[in-house]
Write a protein that holds these residues in place. Structure first.
Motif, mmCIF file in Angstrom:
data_model
loop_
_atom_site.group_PDB
_atom_site.id
_atom_site.type_symbol
_atom_site.label_atom_id
_atom_site.label_comp_id
_atom_site.label_asym_id
_atom_site.label_seq_id
_atom_site.Cartn_x
_atom_site.Cartn_y
_atom_site.Cartn_z
ATOM 1 N N TRP A 185 44.209 21.904 20.527
ATOM 2 C CA TRP A 185 44.926 20.767 21.116
ATOM 3 C C TRP A 185 45.847 20.077 20.103
ATOM 4 O O TRP A 185 46.277 18.960 20.316
ATOM 5 C CB TRP A 185 43.927 19.739 21.661
ATOM 6 N N SER A 186 46.170 20.765 19.013
ATOM 7 C CA SER A 186 46.923 20.130 17.928
ATOM 8 C C SER A 186 48.428 20.079 18.177
ATOM 9 O O SER A 186 49.141 19.337 17.512
ATOM 10 C CB SER A 186 46.670 20.882 16.613
ATOM 11 N N GLY A 187 48.935 20.881 19.099
ATOM 12 C CA GLY A 187 50.376 20.954 19.310
ATOM 13 C C GLY A 187 51.067 21.912 18.367
ATOM 14 O O GLY A 187 52.292 21.906 18.255
ATOM 15 N N HIS A 188 50.282 22.764 17.677
ATOM 16 C CA HIS A 188 50.867 23.667 16.681
ATOM 17 C C HIS A 188 51.785 24.713 17.296
ATOM 18 O O HIS A 188 52.621 25.293 16.604
ATOM 19 C CB HIS A 188 49.757 24.356 15.874
ATOM 20 N N ILE A 189 51.665 24.954 18.601
ATOM 21 C CA ILE A 189 52.517 25.950 19.258
ATOM 22 C C ILE A 189 53.752 25.311 19.902
ATOM 23 O O ILE A 189 54.529 25.997 20.561
ATOM 24 C CB ILE A 189 51.728 26.720 20.333
ATOM 25 N N PHE A 190 53.937 24.021 19.688
ATOM 26 C CA PHE A 190 55.077 23.339 20.312
ATOM 27 C C PHE A 190 56.416 23.972 19.967
ATOM 28 O O PHE A 190 57.258 24.153 20.867
ATOM 29 C CB PHE A 190 55.086 21.853 19.935
ATOM 30 N N PRO A 191 56.702 24.339 18.700
ATOM 31 C CA PRO A 191 58.032 24.893 18.397
ATOM 32 C C PRO A 191 58.370 26.140 19.207
ATOM 33 O O PRO A 191 59.466 26.238 19.747
ATOM 34 C CB PRO A 191 57.945 25.201 16.895
ATOM 35 N N ILE A 192 57.447 27.075 19.324
ATOM 36 C CA ILE A 192 57.771 28.308 20.037
ATOM 37 C C ILE A 192 57.793 28.076 21.547
ATOM 38 O O ILE A 192 58.561 28.717 22.260
ATOM 39 C CB ILE A 192 56.788 29.443 19.659
ATOM 40 N N SER A 193 56.978 27.152 22.039
ATOM 41 C CA SER A 193 57.019 26.855 23.476
ATOM 42 C C SER A 193 58.322 26.141 23.827
ATOM 43 O O SER A 193 58.906 26.378 24.890
ATOM 44 C CB SER A 193 55.815 26.002 23.888
ATOM 45 N N GLU A 194 58.811 25.275 22.934
ATOM 46 C CA GLU A 194 60.095 24.608 23.158
ATOM 47 C C GLU A 194 61.243 25.606 23.020
ATOM 48 O O GLU A 194 62.250 25.513 23.732
ATOM 49 C CB GLU A 194 60.264 23.467 22.154
ATOM 50 N N ALA A 195 61.092 26.573 22.120
ATOM 51 C CA ALA A 195 62.105 27.626 21.973
ATOM 52 C C ALA A 195 62.223 28.420 23.266
ATOM 53 O O ALA A 195 63.334 28.804 23.677
ATOM 54 C CB ALA A 195 61.743 28.549 20.816
ATOM 55 N N ASP A 250 48.910 28.621 7.223
ATOM 56 C CA ASP A 250 47.836 28.626 8.239
ATOM 57 C C ASP A 250 47.250 27.238 8.471
ATOM 58 O O ASP A 250 46.080 27.100 8.822
ATOM 59 C CB ASP A 250 46.717 29.602 7.844
ATOM 60 N N LYS A 251 48.094 26.229 8.290
ATOM 61 C CA LYS A 251 47.632 24.850 8.502
ATOM 62 C C LYS A 251 48.597 24.089 9.412
ATOM 63 O O LYS A 251 48.815 22.888 9.249
ATOM 64 C CB LYS A 251 47.487 24.120 7.169
ATOM 65 N N SER A 252 49.181 24.795 10.372
ATOM 66 C CA SER A 252 50.175 24.153 11.235
ATOM 67 C C SER A 252 49.581 22.996 12.026
ATOM 68 O O SER A 252 50.275 22.015 12.314
ATOM 69 C CB SER A 252 50.776 25.177 12.196
ATOM 70 N N HIS A 253 48.303 23.102 12.380
ATOM 71 C CA HIS A 253 47.681 22.037 13.161
ATOM 72 C C HIS A 253 47.630 20.724 12.391
ATOM 73 O O HIS A 253 47.511 19.651 12.981
ATOM 74 C CB HIS A 253 46.264 22.448 13.577
ATOM 75 N N ILE A 254 47.768 20.812 11.043
ATOM 76 C CA ILE A 254 47.792 19.609 10.188
ATOM 77 C C ILE A 254 49.230 19.271 9.789
ATOM 78 O O ILE A 254 49.693 18.139 9.945
ATOM 79 C CB ILE A 254 46.940 19.832 8.924
ATOM 80 N N ASP A 255 49.943 20.281 9.274
ATOM 81 C CA ASP A 255 51.260 20.044 8.688
ATOM 82 C C ASP A 255 52.317 19.631 9.716
ATOM 83 O O ASP A 255 53.293 18.964 9.359
ATOM 84 C CB ASP A 255 51.739 21.314 7.966
ATOM 85 N N ILE A 256 52.130 19.995 10.957
ATOM 86 C CA ILE A 256 53.159 19.742 11.972
ATOM 87 C C ILE A 256 53.112 18.330 12.539
ATOM 88 O O ILE A 256 54.059 17.879 13.195
ATOM 89 C CB ILE A 256 53.021 20.755 13.134
ATOM 90 N N GLN A 257 52.040 17.599 12.296
ATOM 91 C CA GLN A 257 51.773 16.376 13.055
ATOM 92 C C GLN A 257 52.870 15.313 12.961
ATOM 93 O O GLN A 257 53.291 14.758 13.982
ATOM 94 C CB GLN A 257 50.421 15.784 12.642
ATOM 95 N N ASN A 258 53.345 15.011 11.763
ATOM 96 C CA ASN A 258 54.370 13.964 11.640
ATOM 97 C C ASN A 258 55.666 14.364 12.332
ATOM 98 O O ASN A 258 56.320 13.543 12.982
ATOM 99 C CB ASN A 258 54.636 13.664 10.161
#
Length: 235
Positions: free
Chosen positions: A64-74, A114-122
């Motif tokens: 539920w982190s939103g880590h797949i947002f970039p590719i889903s928006e693409a 391998d830490k997109s669920h953390i690094d992507i948040q801001n």
């Protein structure tokens, strides 16, 4: 007898009237039916990009982190580009492909460690600006697969050239990258234009190829054939 409902009602008196847009859409659909090889290429690119969504690992920690947002928006931008092309807005369709490229690269960028669920948040929460292209490239080169591939095939040079070409359309670098140039007879009103559709298709295929390469290099499991029937016990 019931009154026949209008499919397109022009309410704003634009040059690109509803009727004209519908005519271009019909012309495009007719062309695609008459040229199934082009229709197939568009569908293949769309499904290829959509399948990249499955490569990003989904765990209990990141689900539920939103880590797949970039590719889903693409994927959303990709379909928007296709629709704009079908309506004769070729320049805007190409400009949308720049978003596909940027978001596709960001999909790998944020997960490079391998830490997109953390690094992507801001960034996901719009609290951080989108990284510049040089920053994205520098981070992507930290992946050994990407670095090795670049040493042999110069993928970053190819990507930079493609990005600059897309930027020329986004920023309208003179007449050569304008809507009028892509319209038949350099008109200020859209019409179905086969050469412009083919130009868009050429660029779109390059974008999908580059985004796919970076995802496969980051997630090489994508090259493995998974017997889904056996994995899930399907008959």
């Amino acid at each position: 007898m019931a009154k026949k409902k209008l499919l397109a009602k022009d309410t704003l008196h634009l040059l690109h009237s509803d009727q004209r847009v519908m005519t271009i859409l019909n012309d495009t659909n007719t062309y695609l039916e008459q040229h199934p090889e082009i229709k197939e290429q568009i569908q293949d690119c769309d499904w290829t990009l959509r399948s990249l969504f499955e490569l990003a690992p989904a765990t209990v920690e990141n689900f539920w982190s939103g880590h797949i947002f970039p590719i889903s928006e693409a994927e959303y931008e990709m379909e928007s580009s296709i629709v704009l092309c079908k309506l004769g807005f070729y320049k805007h369709a190409i400009a949308s492909l720049r978003n596909v490229l940027e978001l596709g690269l960001l999909s790998v960028y944020w997960d490079i460690d391998d830490k997109s669920h953390i690094d992507i948040q801001n960034w996901l929460k719009s609290m951080e600006s989108t990284p510049f292209r040089k920053t994205i490239f520098r981070k992507l080169k930290e992946n050994p697969n990407i670095k090795t591939f670049d040493d042999k095939r110069e993928i970053f040079k190819k990507t930079a050239t493609l990005y600059e070409r897309l930027s020329n359309f986004s920023h309208t670098k003179g007449f050569g990258y304008s809507s009028r140039k892509l319209n038949a007879h350099s008109s200020n009103v859209n019409s179905f234009t086969e050469p412009s559709l083919k130009k868009w298709l050429e660029i779109m295929r390059q974008v999908v190829e580059v985004v796919t390469i970076f995802h496969i290099l980051k997630y090489p499991v994508g090259l493995q054939d998974t017997p889904l029937d056996e994995k899930f016990g399907l008959n």
